[in-house]
Write an enzyme that holds these catalytic residues in place. Structure first.
Site, mmCIF file in Angstrom:
data_model
loop_
_atom_site.group_PDB
_atom_site.id
_atom_site.type_symbol
_atom_site.label_atom_id
_atom_site.label_comp_id
_atom_site.label_asym_id
_atom_site.label_seq_id
_atom_site.Cartn_x
_atom_site.Cartn_y
_atom_site.Cartn_z
ATOM 1 N N ASP A 84 0.845 -1.197 0.000
ATOM 2 C CA ASP A 84 0.000 0.000 0.000
ATOM 3 C C ASP A 84 0.885 1.254 0.000
ATOM 4 O O ASP A 84 1.795 1.363 0.830
ATOM 5 C CB ASP A 84 -0.884 -0.045 1.270
ATOM 6 C CG ASP A 84 -1.961 1.012 1.279
ATOM 7 O OD1 ASP A 84 -2.400 1.427 0.195
ATOM 8 O OD2 ASP A 84 -2.376 1.408 2.385
ATOM 9 N N HIS A 85 0.643 2.164 -0.903
ATOM 10 C CA HIS A 85 1.428 3.417 -0.999
ATOM 11 C C HIS A 85 2.924 3.173 -0.999
ATOM 12 O O HIS A 85 3.670 3.729 -0.177
ATOM 13 C CB HIS A 85 1.066 4.378 0.147
ATOM 14 C CG HIS A 85 -0.301 4.933 0.010
ATOM 15 N ND1 HIS A 85 -0.618 5.942 -0.869
ATOM 16 C CD2 HIS A 85 -1.465 4.584 0.602
ATOM 17 C CE1 HIS A 85 -1.907 6.205 -0.804
ATOM 18 N NE2 HIS A 85 -2.452 5.390 0.072
ATOM 19 N N ASP A 105 3.365 4.735 -5.466
ATOM 20 C CA ASP A 105 2.867 6.097 -5.310
ATOM 21 C C ASP A 105 4.010 7.058 -5.639
ATOM 22 O O ASP A 105 4.788 7.432 -4.763
ATOM 23 C CB ASP A 105 2.369 6.286 -3.868
ATOM 24 C CG ASP A 105 1.722 7.647 -3.653
ATOM 25 O OD1 ASP A 105 1.807 8.500 -4.563
ATOM 26 O OD2 ASP A 105 1.151 7.862 -2.576
ATOM 27 N N GLU A 135 -1.154 5.728 -8.233
ATOM 28 C CA GLU A 135 -1.997 6.824 -7.738
ATOM 29 C C GLU A 135 -1.685 8.067 -8.536
ATOM 30 O O GLU A 135 -0.527 8.363 -8.810
ATOM 31 C CB GLU A 135 -1.744 7.079 -6.254
ATOM 32 C CG GLU A 135 -2.545 8.275 -5.753
ATOM 33 C CD GLU A 135 -2.605 8.373 -4.234
ATOM 34 O OE1 GLU A 135 -2.990 7.395 -3.602
ATOM 35 O OE2 GLU A 135 -2.250 9.432 -3.709
ATOM 36 N N HIS A 207 -9.467 4.994 -2.070
ATOM 37 C CA HIS A 207 -8.723 4.959 -0.800
ATOM 38 C C HIS A 207 -9.574 5.639 0.274
ATOM 39 O O HIS A 207 -10.562 6.295 -0.031
ATOM 40 C CB HIS A 207 -7.387 5.705 -0.960
ATOM 41 C CG HIS A 207 -6.335 4.888 -1.617
ATOM 42 N ND1 HIS A 207 -5.214 4.452 -0.959
ATOM 43 C CD2 HIS A 207 -6.239 4.389 -2.874
ATOM 44 C CE1 HIS A 207 -4.471 3.735 -1.788
ATOM 45 N NE2 HIS A 207 -5.065 3.679 -2.961
ATOM 46 N N GLY A 208 -9.152 5.498 1.534
ATOM 47 C CA GLY A 208 -9.844 6.201 2.611
ATOM 48 C C GLY A 208 -11.270 5.722 2.805
ATOM 49 O O GLY A 208 -12.197 6.516 3.003
ATOM 50 N N ASN A 231 -8.729 0.796 6.466
ATOM 51 C CA ASN A 231 -7.720 0.574 7.496
ATOM 52 C C ASN A 231 -8.178 1.126 8.848
ATOM 53 O O ASN A 231 -8.340 0.388 9.816
ATOM 54 C CB ASN A 231 -6.390 1.220 7.074
ATOM 55 C CG ASN A 231 -5.295 0.996 8.095
ATOM 56 O OD1 ASN A 231 -5.325 0.034 8.856
ATOM 57 N ND2 ASN A 231 -4.324 1.888 8.150
HETATM 58 P P1 13P Z 1 -8.668 4.506 5.848
HETATM 59 O O1 13P Z 1 -7.624 4.379 6.905
HETATM 60 O O2 13P Z 1 -9.271 5.861 5.813
HETATM 61 O O3 13P Z 1 -9.681 3.418 5.929
HETATM 62 O O4 13P Z 1 -7.918 4.370 4.448
HETATM 63 C C1 13P Z 1 -7.196 3.215 4.139
HETATM 64 C C2 13P Z 1 -6.432 3.370 2.865
HETATM 65 O O5 13P Z 1 -6.846 4.037 1.945
HETATM 66 C C3 13P Z 1 -5.146 2.668 2.756
HETATM 67 O O6 13P Z 1 -4.495 2.970 1.570
#
Ligand code: 13P
Length: 287
Positions: A84-85, A105, A135, A207-208, A231
């Site tokens: 991730d990233h 990223d 991204e 994401h998010g 996450n």
């Molecule tokens: P959140 O922590 O907001 O759920 O986002 C997780 C995420 O996008 C990991 O790349």
């Protein structure tokens, strides 16, 4: 067996559902997520940030743990192990270590260098059957020091990065990592539609995922989002369940807490959260 994310992403896009990427931080989280995916017959993506990678003793340790669990728990649903990233160096390490998917990223590099590095990583990853998420550089939504909207990607830039041969694309549409501020304006479906128009069949990533209202999640999926990252919500339920357990004072008569019992409520809470998300994303029964 670990699989790349490409096939599960293409199926999700065509079937109008999304596969959850749940970030892992330790053995308990990983086991909870894998068991839930198996129980619900859902494909799943295990996300590993570079920080979590360091915490869990490096990428080869994680590959060993995940492969071991898939074997020991009899997991038969498709599982992708995804960076991730990732940085350029981190992505290379994960390709080497046996991850089945990476995110690069490179948005902080000048565009020419970002393109150069993305192309190199795509070639390297694809030579090993590994999928690549990119991204797209973001336009900040900051005003008076308050982030109200999150980032919105430029559709033309999305097209340029998609054309480099990446398999999945994360484009900012007003989403933010972590808990959303009270004045958050919500997802920009205009941006999402414009990005989709520009990149065609490319599966898109949101994401998010924490804290986005259910109806906005469903709408984003209907407009081409095939992967949703979660996450913070797992962190919150894990911490809350652990706190409650400690407060209930269930130690071993003054001998302290058995770590296996201490972490069990958090592991159960993660299972419930992952189930809730898989049902919302529509991935149940799609393995
Ligand atoms: P959140 O922590 O907001 O759920 O986002 C997780 C995420 O996008 C990991 O790349």
């Amino acid at each position: 067996m670990l699989v790349s994310a490409t096939e599960m992403m293409n199926k999700a896009r065509d079937g109008h559902y999304a596969v959850g990427q749940f970030n892992i931080n330790n053995l308990e989280w990983t086991k909870s997520i894998l068991l839930t995916a198996q129980e619900l017959q859902s494909p799943v993506i295990l996300g590993v940030s570079e920080g979590a990678g360091k915490y869990m003793c490096g990428y080869t340790t994680i590959v060993g743990m995940v492969n071991g669990m898939i074997n020991e728990l009899g997991i038969t649903v498709p599982v992708a192990l995804h960076l991730d990233h990732g940085s350029y160096e981190g992505a290379k390490k994960c390709i080497e270590a046996g991850f089945s998917s990476i995110m690069f990223d490179g948005s902080h590099y000048p565009i020419a260098e970002n393109i150069e590095k993305t192309k190199e990583l795509v070639a390297l990853a694809h030579s090993k059957g590994i999928s690549v998420e990119a991204e797209v550089g973001a336009i900040g939504g900051e005003e008076d020091g308050v982030i109200g909207k999150g980032e919105c990607a430029d559709p033309a830039e999305c097209k340029m990065i998609a054309d480099l041969g990446v398999d999945i694309l994360a484009a900012g549409i007003g989403n933010i990592h972590g808990v959303y501020p009270a004045n958050w304006e919500g997802l920009s479906f205009e941006t999402l539609a414009a990005v989709k128009e520009a990149v065609g069949d490319m599966p898109l990533v949101l994401h998010g995922g924490t804290g986005i209202p259910d109806d906005q999640i469903t709408k984003a999926i209907s407009l081409g989002v095939a992967k949703i990252n979660v996450n913070t919500e797992c962190q919150l339920v894990f911490a809350e369940a652990t706190r409650k357990y400690i407060e209930a004072g269930k130690d071993q008569q003054g001998k302290g807490f058995d770590p296996r019992k201490l972490l069990a409520p958090g592991a159960e809470a993660i299972k419930a959260k992952v189930k809730e998300k898989m049902e919302l994303f529509g991935s149940v029964g799609k393995a």
